[in-house]
Design an enzyme around this catalytic site. Sequence first.
Site, PDB file in Angstrom:
ATOM      1  N   ASP A 277      26.289  33.530  46.922  1.00  0.00           N
ATOM      2  CA  ASP A 277      27.614  32.533  48.390  1.00  0.00           C
ATOM      3  C   ASP A 277      27.042  32.333  48.799  1.00  0.00           C
ATOM      4  O   ASP A 277      26.139  33.246  49.467  1.00  0.00           O
ATOM      5  CB  ASP A 277      28.828  32.642  48.131  1.00  0.00           C
TER       6      ASP A 277
HETATM    7  C1  BGC Z   1      30.945  27.784  49.418  1.00  0.00           C
HETATM    8  C2  BGC Z   1      30.792  27.223  48.198  1.00  0.00           C
HETATM    9  C3  BGC Z   1      29.732  26.404  47.882  1.00  0.00           C
HETATM   10  C4  BGC Z   1      28.752  27.037  49.194  1.00  0.00           C
HETATM   11  C5  BGC Z   1      27.711  25.899  49.421  1.00  0.00           C
HETATM   12  C6  BGC Z   1      30.132  28.293  50.334  1.00  0.00           C
HETATM   13  O1  BGC Z   1      30.412  28.412  51.986  1.00  0.00           O
HETATM   14  O2  BGC Z   1      32.248  28.928  49.528  1.00  0.00           O
HETATM   15  O3  BGC Z   1      31.835  27.512  47.452  1.00  0.00           O
HETATM   16  O4  BGC Z   1      29.406  26.101  47.188  1.00  0.00           O
HETATM   17  O5  BGC Z   1      29.079  27.522  50.830  1.00  0.00           O
HETATM   18  O6  BGC Z   1      28.197  25.112  50.070  1.00  0.00           O
END
Ligand code: BGC
Length: 733
Positions: A277
């Site tokens: 993530d």
């Molecule tokens: C979130 C993810 C997301 C990623 C990309 C993160 O802050 O937890 O779910 O896919 O950002 O945008």
Amino acid sequence: MKLSFKILLTLTLVITVVFGQHLKDVEIEVKVNDLLRQMTFAEKVGQMTLFSGTNKRYEQMIREGKIGSLLNVIGMEENNRIQKIAIEESRLGIPLVIGLDVIHGYRTIFPIPLAASASWDTVLIRRAAEIAAKEAASAGIHWTFAPMVDIARDARWGRIAEGAGEDPFLGSAVSRAQVLGFQGEDLADPLTLLACAKHYVGYGAAEGGRDYNTVDFSERTLREIYLPSFRAAVDAGVGTLMSAFNEIGGVPASANQFTLRNILKEEWGFDGFVVSDWNSIGELVAHGIAKDRLEAGVKGLTAGIDMDMEGRCYTTDMEALVADGTLLEELIDDAVRRILRMKFKLGLFEHSYIDENLQKGLILHQDHIQTALELARESIVLLKNEDGVLPLNRKELNTIALIGPLADDKDAPLGTWRCEGKREDVITVYEGLKNKFGNDVKIIYAKGCDVKNNSRSEFNKALKAARKADIVVMVMGESADMSGEAASRANLNLPGVQAELINAIAETKKPVVLVLMNGRPLTLSNVESKVTAIVESWHLGIQHGNAVADVLTGDYNPSGKLTVTFPRSAGQIPIYYNHKNTGRPGDPDTKFSSKYIDLPSSPLYPFGYGLSYTKFKYSDIKVLNNRLLSTDELVVSANVKNTGKRAGDEVVQLYIRDIVGSVTRPVKELKGFQRVALEAGEQKTVQFRVSVQELSFYDSDMKYTVEPGNFSVMIGGNSVEVLTTDFKVVSLK
Ligand code: BGC
């Protein structure tokens, strides 16, 4: 003669498909290895690097092979332009994978995932994902960071909006449907998206429902509650997984060898790639298990994360560690192989650019809008309907007072993660009702108050409107920014002065229909008895208003069922239907039993609950055979009759309980569901077939097995009101 020819033909077809696919896979492996051999260390870690957006510096890095993938690059032209740099100006010409959070639609915005799950309609959920993929892919996106398959038992957690609720069985069915919808039959099809099951794993179990917070649970809970929806995604062929932000019992999910390497890659044989993530590898420093980004990178990679999103932890600094033996080069090669494999499967080497004609007529296509409407209607859950106040009686209705901060709001229906959704595409409840009634019914609209602030200055206008009307429709709840990431709430009441306004309007003695818009369960105890009906409409996407108008008028008979428990108070959380019995099961009349002294332990609305404008009567639950071997199938049925005056759909649910086990078992576990359409007066026998193997659990030795013994089996329209019978699993010995 004829038959054997047919068999031969089928066999030939099967062989061609199976071996054809196999041949394709072998070809891909050859190409991957060939490419890998030519790569420098810097190019390898480049493939393992994912950055957000574009700028001159990133473009240069792409030229140098130091970035292999991007996210958040919007627009077909921009995506083609940036891809051209990778293909034509980098040494090896390896295409980029471009990702985006396409969560519940690209431009055609569907209900948020929690809402969609309340439809229990995996066919429609799959179709919505397919449409989202088409629209996004036509705009140059290859990869979506969806589905979010985190099980959530805590309504305070804002991201509960992004998943399918609290149950692993339903969660798995929805997970499968979404993966199949996004990825289609063939990833190389230019109108499909590579899916990403996230957030692996346990993210939904954050302590106190506070986003990113600590998680600690047993391996049994991990395997029985939090892993199945990921396993379902893997079994459905998901190409990627995203590792989570949280720790699990002291080991962050983004450095967790046990969950990533041992379970996902070894036990399940997952051959796609894992992306971290956003900076979740870099955050290993804040977690306190790495002294700097380099050490964090080593931990992330060793655990099994193949691609680093915005962490800047997979860098050429790692080369020295490979040289001194701290880090195995095979780990890097394995990660790069996995990423390249996916790029080949996506067909990016052959078709690197998006054909600009693809998009024509596709975005917001009439069929897409129609599906958005259908799913929105099915997602609505009727929570209360006293005196049959709904559906609205058009003939006797002259004036409606439409009150509330969300009644004419074009933003809230888009919900969290609205991608390219635009307010101008949204039909509000006010517009939906006007579309429906034209000049036949007068609608007096008054906002009454805001969602969050405490001003009461518009109460009087709202009260005036209510006094002039036959009925009041109040549209209240949460704005879109109150759920989703970093939007945990400690209080789950209607925010601001909304409850106060409901109470004031109720004083007029007019019937009040409360239409809720929210991204999570709310606690409604302070308003529930003041209103005549409650319609849970979540954040339903661009067709929100039309769907609500269809339900309010009865043009659509509501059929949604909650996929998450609605507590009476946030103090009851965590509260979920598949809980354990305890040694002192809750009994209001027994002091020393598991309960509260100031509130019933039961929820306000249980899992699986939802009303209809008709009534369904369940009878005659039967098991075909009540002694089963572990290799058998449980066949169980019940009659469901529509005893009302209008047609309706009922989501029939099947639960089991394993009465005595080597470890404690939940009081109920969902094991099947069917959406059944019944005409007025019609009765159907609904039959479920569940293989006895599906009753397996992790026994006292953590062996996944079915234990012989007695089971209850229940069928009903929600997790509380069920018919029960029993059966026995016997062993051959
Ligand atoms: C979130 C993810 C997301 C990623 C990309 C993160 O802050 O937890 O779910 O896919 O950002 O945008």
